[in-house]
Design an enzyme around this catalytic site. Structure first.
Site, PDB file in Angstrom:
ATOM      1  N   GLN A 115      -4.956  -1.696   9.548  1.00 38.83           N
ATOM      2  CA  GLN A 115      -4.850  -3.018   8.917  1.00 38.83           C
ATOM      3  C   GLN A 115      -5.485  -4.091   9.801  1.00 38.83           C
ATOM      4  O   GLN A 115      -5.241  -4.142  11.004  1.00 38.83           O
ATOM      5  CB  GLN A 115      -3.366  -3.331   8.649  1.00 38.83           C
ATOM      6  CG  GLN A 115      -3.119  -4.609   7.872  1.00 38.83           C
ATOM      7  CD  GLN A 115      -3.638  -4.567   6.440  1.00 38.83           C
ATOM      8  OE1 GLN A 115      -3.759  -3.517   5.835  1.00 38.83           O
ATOM      9  NE2 GLN A 115      -3.944  -5.718   5.887  1.00 38.83           N
ATOM     10  N   LYS A 169       0.838  -1.195   0.000  1.00 38.91           N
ATOM     11  CA  LYS A 169       0.000   0.000   0.000  1.00 38.91           C
ATOM     12  C   LYS A 169       0.876   1.250   0.000  1.00 38.91           C
ATOM     13  O   LYS A 169       0.633   2.197  -0.754  1.00 38.91           O
ATOM     14  CB  LYS A 169      -0.939  -0.009   1.224  1.00 38.91           C
ATOM     15  CG  LYS A 169      -2.061  -1.028   1.110  1.00 38.91           C
ATOM     16  CD  LYS A 169      -2.830  -1.247   2.408  1.00 38.91           C
ATOM     17  CE  LYS A 169      -3.855  -2.372   2.198  1.00 38.91           C
ATOM     18  NZ  LYS A 169      -4.539  -2.802   3.422  1.00 38.91           N
ATOM     19  N   ASP A 195     -11.240   2.833   3.871  1.00 35.11           N
ATOM     20  CA  ASP A 195     -11.569   1.407   3.830  1.00 35.11           C
ATOM     21  C   ASP A 195     -13.074   1.175   3.687  1.00 35.11           C
ATOM     22  O   ASP A 195     -13.503   0.070   3.342  1.00 35.11           O
ATOM     23  CB  ASP A 195     -11.155   0.751   5.158  1.00 35.11           C
ATOM     24  CG  ASP A 195      -9.958  -0.168   5.035  1.00 35.11           C
ATOM     25  OD1 ASP A 195      -9.730  -0.697   3.936  1.00 35.11           O
ATOM     26  OD2 ASP A 195      -9.267  -0.352   6.050  1.00 35.11           O
TER      27      ASP A 195
HETATM   28  N1  GUN Z   1      -6.895  -6.872   5.809  1.00 36.60           N
HETATM   29  C1  GUN Z   1      -7.107  -7.538   4.646  1.00 36.60           C
HETATM   30  N2  GUN Z   1      -7.697  -6.733   3.736  1.00 36.60           N
HETATM   31  C2  GUN Z   1      -7.862  -5.537   4.336  1.00 36.60           C
HETATM   32  C3  GUN Z   1      -8.402  -4.293   3.903  1.00 36.60           C
HETATM   33  O1  GUN Z   1      -8.885  -4.115   2.776  1.00 36.60           O
HETATM   34  N3  GUN Z   1      -8.370  -3.287   4.806  1.00 36.60           N
HETATM   35  C4  GUN Z   1      -7.876  -3.455   6.063  1.00 36.60           C
HETATM   36  N4  GUN Z   1      -7.909  -2.414   6.896  1.00 36.60           N
HETATM   37  N5  GUN Z   1      -7.375  -4.588   6.507  1.00 36.60           N
HETATM   38  C5  GUN Z   1      -7.367  -5.623   5.638  1.00 36.60           C
END
Ligand code: GUN
Length: 295
Positions: free
Chosen positions: A96, A52, A119
């Site tokens: 996350q 990311k 998100d």
């Molecule tokens: N863990 C796996 N996929 C995601 C996501 O799209 N966002 C977040 N915050 N955690 C994740």
């Protein structure tokens, strides 16, 4: 059969986003900023977070990563989130998941300012999506990426029967609502199947568009689907493969070999839905920047 190439589409999208970021920077002198919080040392999560941050930099956004130890208390995490909520240089906040067990994910989702919740996990954003106000919310990145793929490949969705397999808060539920929604979305008739669904094969066989997010390698086989179905495979499963250097390979929830002989279009794993998720996170961060700056 049409291969729905998420790798290519995500690259096109990132190029478009980079141009937008560059022109906003020229006009305002500001760039979008995304802050990612990771609690603990889960290797898969660390990999996602690195990816990311790297993608942010590629398209000219500011990225910061806050690494917190696994013993972090819920209160410490909430305090950090509140600081970011009040930081004008931060347009997107992402915590996350998964979080350590002693931290309640729902409490954390509630703490993120909905206007920075790139998100789309805050109930206000999910609620706006359910009520069809995509112009007011952030849509969860994986479902949003799937809608983008269907759109860019001009796949007919209006009035079609879409079957979503999986009911998670992150994928299944927002996906089903997005496919149901008319304005800016897919306008489908939607069925949601899950682990307690009786006679699941009946529903799957009647899908025009099949979206599978259950985390079971090769669960969907050729005999289960209708001729000409459009298949979106959200699964990312590691299976052992001694023939590879790492000893494993990634496969989806769909038996690609078999189902590709019956489907009219399909996403591969890897290179389908996965790359779109990050690209849509960038799109949401830019959207937040635009909203916050009235652009
Ligand atoms: N863990 C796996 N996929 C995601 C996501 O799209 N966002 C977040 N915050 N955690 C994740």
């Amino acid at each position: 059969m049409l291969i729905i190439d998420g790798k290519k589409v995500s690259q096109d999208l990132k190029n478009e986003l980079k141009s937008s970021v560059d022109s906003y920077q020229a006009i305002t002198g500001k760039v979008p900023g995304l802050t990612v919080i990771i609690v603990g040392q889960d290797p898969a999560s660390q990999g996602y977070v690195r990816n990311k941050a790297k993608t942010c930099k590629e398209i000219g956004m500011i990225s910061s990563v806050i690494e917190m130890p696994s013993e972090t208390t819920e209160k410490q995490l909430l305090d950090t989130i509140h600081e970011l909520n009040n930081d004008p240089a931060v347009h997107g906040i992402l915590v996350q998941q998964p979080l350590p067990e002693h931290i309640d994910e729902f409490t954390v989702n509630l703490a993120v300012d909905p206007s920075k919740d790139v998100d789309g996990f805050h109930p206000e954003n999910l609620g706006c999506l359910v009520m069809g106000r995509l112009d007011k919310c952030f849509v969860s990145c994986t479902p949003y990426g799937i809608l983008e793929l269907l759109g860019r490949y001009n796949i007919e969705t209006k009035g079609k029967h879409c079957v979503v397999v999986g009911r998670s808060d992150i994928v299944g539920k927002p996906m089903a609502n997005l496919m149901l929604q008319k304005l800016d979305a897919a306008d489908c008739t939607v069925t949601v199947c899950h682990s307690a669904t009786q006679n699941i094969s009946f529903y799957i066989k009647h899908a025009d568009i099949l979206i599978v997010a259950i985390g079971k390698a090769g669960f969907i086989t050729a005999d289960m689907v209708k001729l000409g179905v459009v298949v979106i495979d959200v699964g990312i499963n590691r299976i052992e493969d001694p023939a590879t250097k790492s000893g494993y390979r990634l496969v989806g929830d769909v038996d690609y070999e078999g189902v590709s002989a019956v489907a009219s279009a399909m996403t591969p794993v890897p290179g389908g839905v996965g790359p779109m998720t990050i690209a849509m996170l960038m799109k949401n961060t830019l959207l937040s920047f635009q909203r916050i700056n009235g652009l």
